[in-house]
Write an enzyme that holds these catalytic residues in place. Structure first.
Site, mmCIF file in Angstrom:
data_model
loop_
_atom_site.group_PDB
_atom_site.id
_atom_site.type_symbol
_atom_site.label_atom_id
_atom_site.label_comp_id
_atom_site.label_asym_id
_atom_site.label_seq_id
_atom_site.Cartn_x
_atom_site.Cartn_y
_atom_site.Cartn_z
ATOM 1 N N GLU A 93 -3.976 18.251 -14.594
ATOM 2 C CA GLU A 93 -2.807 18.588 -15.244
ATOM 3 C C GLU A 93 -2.946 19.411 -16.693
ATOM 4 O O GLU A 93 -3.905 18.959 -17.503
ATOM 5 C CB GLU A 93 -1.716 17.797 -15.146
ATOM 6 C CG GLU A 93 -2.209 16.206 -15.837
ATOM 7 C CD GLU A 93 -1.067 15.168 -15.405
ATOM 8 O OE1 GLU A 93 -0.926 14.850 -14.130
ATOM 9 O OE2 GLU A 93 -0.642 14.498 -16.239
ATOM 10 N N CYS A 113 -10.849 9.345 -14.986
ATOM 11 C CA CYS A 113 -11.321 8.792 -16.282
ATOM 12 C C CYS A 113 -12.076 7.468 -15.858
ATOM 13 O O CYS A 113 -11.670 6.953 -15.202
ATOM 14 C CB CYS A 113 -10.237 8.687 -17.454
ATOM 15 S SG CYS A 113 -10.809 8.457 -18.850
ATOM 16 N N CYS A 117 -8.555 2.270 -20.116
ATOM 17 C CA CYS A 117 -7.452 2.037 -20.922
ATOM 18 C C CYS A 117 -6.197 1.411 -20.273
ATOM 19 O O CYS A 117 -5.882 2.086 -19.086
ATOM 20 C CB CYS A 117 -6.994 2.827 -21.998
ATOM 21 S SG CYS A 117 -8.243 3.702 -22.889
ATOM 22 N N SER A 215 -8.198 7.458 -30.586
ATOM 23 C CA SER A 215 -7.065 6.765 -29.868
ATOM 24 C C SER A 215 -7.399 5.268 -30.439
ATOM 25 O O SER A 215 -8.241 4.514 -29.866
ATOM 26 C CB SER A 215 -7.010 6.889 -28.542
ATOM 27 O OG SER A 215 -6.730 8.224 -27.900
ATOM 28 N N LEU A 216 -6.740 4.806 -31.673
ATOM 29 C CA LEU A 216 -7.217 3.741 -31.975
ATOM 30 C C LEU A 216 -6.237 2.613 -31.397
ATOM 31 O O LEU A 216 -6.814 1.339 -30.761
ATOM 32 C CB LEU A 216 -6.952 3.357 -33.568
ATOM 33 C CG LEU A 216 -7.416 2.340 -34.549
ATOM 34 C CD1 LEU A 216 -8.937 2.199 -34.139
ATOM 35 C CD2 LEU A 216 -7.051 2.555 -35.991
ATOM 36 N N HIS A 217 -4.818 2.427 -31.560
ATOM 37 C CA HIS A 217 -4.336 1.620 -30.758
ATOM 38 C C HIS A 217 -4.130 0.133 -30.908
ATOM 39 O O HIS A 217 -3.498 -0.768 -30.281
ATOM 40 C CB HIS A 217 -4.200 1.817 -29.217
ATOM 41 C CG HIS A 217 -4.216 3.209 -28.649
ATOM 42 N ND1 HIS A 217 -3.145 4.077 -29.226
ATOM 43 C CD2 HIS A 217 -4.910 3.889 -27.678
ATOM 44 C CE1 HIS A 217 -3.321 5.173 -28.592
ATOM 45 N NE2 HIS A 217 -4.239 4.960 -27.518
ATOM 46 N N ASN A 291 4.624 5.210 -23.448
ATOM 47 C CA ASN A 291 5.319 5.401 -22.218
ATOM 48 C C ASN A 291 4.781 4.508 -21.129
ATOM 49 O O ASN A 291 3.838 4.707 -20.583
ATOM 50 C CB ASN A 291 4.740 6.927 -22.028
ATOM 51 C CG ASN A 291 5.791 8.057 -21.517
ATOM 52 O OD1 ASN A 291 6.886 7.744 -20.890
ATOM 53 N ND2 ASN A 291 5.685 9.088 -22.207
ATOM 54 N N CYS A 334 0.051 11.992 -20.159
ATOM 55 C CA CYS A 334 -1.250 11.660 -19.806
ATOM 56 C C CYS A 334 -1.593 11.235 -18.269
ATOM 57 O O CYS A 334 -1.287 10.156 -18.085
ATOM 58 C CB CYS A 334 -2.120 11.212 -20.891
ATOM 59 S SG CYS A 334 -3.756 11.148 -20.629
HETATM 60 N N1 SAH Z 1 -9.320 9.996 -23.407
HETATM 61 C C1 SAH Z 1 -9.031 10.602 -24.607
HETATM 62 C C2 SAH Z 1 -8.045 11.766 -24.380
HETATM 63 C C3 SAH Z 1 -6.917 11.454 -23.527
HETATM 64 S S1 SAH Z 1 -5.581 10.447 -23.723
HETATM 65 C C4 SAH Z 1 -8.412 9.702 -25.534
HETATM 66 O O1 SAH Z 1 -8.531 8.227 -25.200
HETATM 67 O O2 SAH Z 1 -8.011 9.860 -26.552
HETATM 68 C C5 SAH Z 1 -4.504 11.228 -24.817
HETATM 69 C C6 SAH Z 1 -3.672 10.019 -25.712
HETATM 70 O O3 SAH Z 1 -2.388 9.635 -24.756
HETATM 71 C C7 SAH Z 1 -4.573 8.922 -26.225
HETATM 72 O O4 SAH Z 1 -4.330 8.887 -27.374
HETATM 73 C C8 SAH Z 1 -3.899 7.790 -25.148
HETATM 74 O O5 SAH Z 1 -4.361 6.512 -25.687
HETATM 75 C C9 SAH Z 1 -2.374 8.207 -25.115
HETATM 76 N N2 SAH Z 1 -1.866 7.549 -23.787
HETATM 77 C C10 SAH Z 1 -2.199 7.298 -22.865
HETATM 78 N N3 SAH Z 1 -1.373 6.724 -22.000
HETATM 79 C C11 SAH Z 1 -0.254 6.609 -22.691
HETATM 80 C C12 SAH Z 1 0.989 5.964 -22.608
HETATM 81 N N4 SAH Z 1 1.290 5.222 -21.414
HETATM 82 N N5 SAH Z 1 1.878 5.898 -23.547
HETATM 83 C C13 SAH Z 1 1.546 6.638 -24.764
HETATM 84 N N6 SAH Z 1 0.538 7.080 -24.949
HETATM 85 C C14 SAH Z 1 -0.598 7.143 -24.151
#
Ligand code: SAH
Length: 344
Positions: A93, A113, A117, A215-217, A291, A334
């Site tokens: 997508e 993937c 995560c 993507s630190l989180h 989300n 995503c």
């Molecule tokens: N693999 C790469 C790019 C794809 S994800 C990465 O990890 O950066 C794109 C972004 O969306 C990343 O920051 C990911 O952590 C975030 N993401 C994934 N699922 C999410 C969700 N349910 N809510 C908010 N952000 C999310």
């Protein structure tokens, strides 16, 4: 002889092919432009290229083309979400968003993937395969054709981990930015990674100054390990070292994505810890209200706490924004649309 995917090869490879076959040098520019600027889907559309070259290309190459399987347009903000079908029937997508500065397309880099995560829908059905360079390019080219406009910004934030598909991703960046083709400026391309430290270091040495988004989180390794398996391989300190190196080499400001999950990573002490780590760095924090996906019980943080987190960072002089959510009525997060399509 198996035919080669012509949009996945570099300008130089095409140029070598032209020369090896004793065609005139200017043919490379013509053909590259037909493929990457005018986005033809068959060789006989290349009007100014001789029949002989077209026939030879047809026997040695093919033009990959992905199809729109489903298109959803948000009635709230014009966000367009595409579910694309690839030649082997796999689906991926892309999302096109409209901002004040222009349109941005968010593209996928893999089918599925491997990163796992816990909050992300993309990895929940596992990993299938890497996308080819042309499949990444086509997400842009097909959307441009469908919307009848140029899309000036690309973010690699769709399904997959772009740096886990390193070579195809680099070739994608080189082809899409080539002045003989789509000519999209490197400053308009952003790659997002969950933090593959070795690949960030490699990218820093490539001499292609694209924007890097991490993507630190999480503000510490304990929390990060509990939601992102990649954190077991590399610590935040190692990740920060790679980021500092990237900034030094490219002079680009790094964005840290921080998905705010209630009771997990958004307490005041986490904001303080995060600010401490990022102090003085050429960076920017993007807070994303998570989300929720169906597989996990994660909850989005309450607005009051999100605001507190934001204020703490701001008071500590860390540049910070809260991401505006677009396309909420079209499942724009995503991996959500592909996942839904697998369920039916
Ligand atoms: N693999 C790469 C790019 C794809 S994800 C990465 O990890 O950066 C794109 C972004 O969306 C990343 O920051 C990911 O952590 C975030 N993401 C994934 N699922 C999410 C969700 N349910 N809510 C908010 N952000 C999310």
């Amino acid at each position: 002889m198996t035919k080669k995917d012509i949009k996945s090869i570099s300008y130089d490879e095409l140029s070598n092919w032209i020369q090896e076959n004793n065609y005139k040098k200017f043919r490379t520019d013509q053909i590259f432009s037909w493929l990457h600027e005018k986005n033809v889907v068959s060789f006989d559309q290349m009007k100014n290229v001789s029949k002989q070259i077209i026939q030879q290309m047809d026997s040695e190459f093919y033009i990959n083309s992905i199809k729109i399987k489903k298109k959803l347009v948000s009635s709230l903000d014009n966000t367009v979400k595409y579910l694309y079908m690839l030649e082997d029937s796999e689906c991926i997508e892309s999302v096109v968003m409209e901002y004040a500065f222009g349109r941005t397309i968010c593209i996928s880099s893999q089918v599925g993937c491997k990163m796992g995560c816990s909050f992300c829908a993309s990895g929940k059905s596992g990993f299938v395969r890497n996308l080819t360079t042309s499949e990444m390019l086509d997400q842009l080219y097909v959307a441009q054709r469908d919307l009848d406009c140029k899309i000036g910004n690309i973010v690699l934030m769709g399904i997959g981990e772009p740096l886990d598909n390193y070579d195809n991703f680099i070739q994608f960046v080189k082809n899409v930015s080539n002045p003989k083709g789509r000519n999209l400026g490197l400053r308009h391309i952003t790659v997002s990674t969950c933090g593959l430290v070795d690949k960030i270091n490699r990218l820093a040495d490539e001499n292609i100054s694209i924007n890097l988004s991490i993507s630190l989180h999480a503000s510490n390794d304990l929390i990060r390990k509990s939601i992102m398996p990649v954190a077991k391989k590399w610590s935040i300190d190692q990740l920060m070292d790679a980021c500092h190196r990237y900034i030094k080499k490219t002079n680009r400001r790094i964005t840290f994505e921080y998905a705010c999950i209630d009771k997990v990573n958004v307490l005041d002490k986490h904001a303080i810890e995060l600010a401490e780590r990022l102090k003085g760095m050429l960076c920017h924090v993007n807070l994303i209200p998570i989300n929720p996906i169906s597989e996990e019980s994660f909850k989005a943080v309450e607005n009051v706490q999100l605001r507190r987190f934001f204020d703490i960072l701001k008071n500590k002089r860390i540049p910070v924004t809260i991401r505006r959510t677009l396309g909420q009525d079209v499942n724009a997060s995503c991996g959500q649309l592909r996942r839904d399509s697998l369920d039916v």
